[in-house]
Design a protein around this motif. Structure first.
Motif, short mmCIF file in Angstrom:
data_model
loop_
_atom_site.label_atom_id
_atom_site.label_comp_id
_atom_site.label_asym_id
_atom_site.label_seq_id
_atom_site.Cartn_x
_atom_site.Cartn_y
_atom_site.Cartn_z
N GLU A 21 88.26 63.55 -46.52
CA GLU A 21 88.02 63.39 -47.95
C GLU A 21 87.10 64.50 -48.41
O GLU A 21 85.92 64.53 -48.06
CB GLU A 21 87.43 62.01 -48.25
CG GLU A 21 88.45 60.91 -48.07
CD GLU A 21 88.00 59.59 -48.68
OE1 GLU A 21 87.35 59.60 -49.74
OE2 GLU A 21 88.32 58.56 -48.06
N LEU A 22 87.65 65.45 -49.18
CA LEU A 22 86.89 66.62 -49.61
C LEU A 22 85.98 66.32 -50.78
O LEU A 22 84.90 66.89 -50.89
CB LEU A 22 87.85 67.75 -49.97
CG LEU A 22 88.77 68.22 -48.85
CD1 LEU A 22 89.72 69.29 -49.36
CD2 LEU A 22 87.95 68.73 -47.69
N GLY A 23 86.40 65.47 -51.70
CA GLY A 23 85.59 65.15 -52.88
C GLY A 23 86.46 64.71 -54.04
O GLY A 23 87.57 64.23 -53.85
N MET A 24 85.93 64.93 -55.26
CA MET A 24 86.61 64.51 -56.48
C MET A 24 86.97 65.73 -57.32
O MET A 24 86.18 66.68 -57.42
CB MET A 24 85.71 63.59 -57.31
CG MET A 24 85.29 62.33 -56.58
SD MET A 24 86.66 61.25 -56.18
CE MET A 24 86.90 60.46 -57.73
N LEU A 25 88.15 65.69 -57.95
CA LEU A 25 88.56 66.78 -58.82
C LEU A 25 87.63 66.85 -60.02
O LEU A 25 87.41 65.85 -60.71
CB LEU A 25 90.00 66.58 -59.29
CG LEU A 25 90.52 67.67 -60.22
CD1 LEU A 25 90.62 69.00 -59.47
CD2 LEU A 25 91.87 67.28 -60.79
N TYR A 26 87.05 68.02 -60.24
CA TYR A 26 86.16 68.24 -61.38
C TYR A 26 86.91 68.90 -62.53
O TYR A 26 86.78 68.48 -63.68
CB TYR A 26 84.97 69.12 -60.94
CG TYR A 26 84.06 69.50 -62.07
CD1 TYR A 26 83.18 68.58 -62.61
CD2 TYR A 26 84.09 70.78 -62.62
CE1 TYR A 26 82.33 68.92 -63.65
CE2 TYR A 26 83.26 71.13 -63.66
CZ TYR A 26 82.38 70.20 -64.17
OH TYR A 26 81.56 70.55 -65.22
N ASN A 27 87.71 69.92 -62.22
CA ASN A 27 88.42 70.65 -63.25
C ASN A 27 89.52 71.49 -62.60
O ASN A 27 89.59 71.60 -61.38
CB ASN A 27 87.45 71.55 -64.02
CG ASN A 27 87.86 71.76 -65.46
OD1 ASN A 27 89.01 71.53 -65.83
ND2 ASN A 27 86.92 72.22 -66.28
#
Length: 81
Positions: A21-27
């Protein structure tokens, strides 16, 4: 890949093809002249070591994931790692 509205991607989790799990899409960045999508900007998972991820980071620590590395968009955005 089917068309997906950008508003449906906001805040979606981003996962590497290895299951990390790399993270959350910001933009999402794009070339204003051509309209071509360029990179996903991903706010990293706090428990993830930067050495584990092959993507460049910006001054805010977000990963720049090339759009060409996107493999699937469903419950997660899956990218080639």
């Amino acid at each position: 890949m089917a068309d997906i509205l950008a508003e449906n991607l906001s805040g979606k989790a981003v996962m590497g093809s290895d299951g990390t799990e790399l993270g959350m899409l910001y933009n999402i960045t794009m070339d204003l002249k051509t309209g071509a999508l360029s990179d996903l900007l991903v706010t990293p998972n706090e428990e993830l070591s930067p050495a584990q991820v092959p993507f460049d980071r910006d001054e805010s620590g977000r990963f720049h994931v090339p759009v060409a590395d996107v493999q699937a968009v469903k419950d997660y955005i899956v990218v080639r790692t």
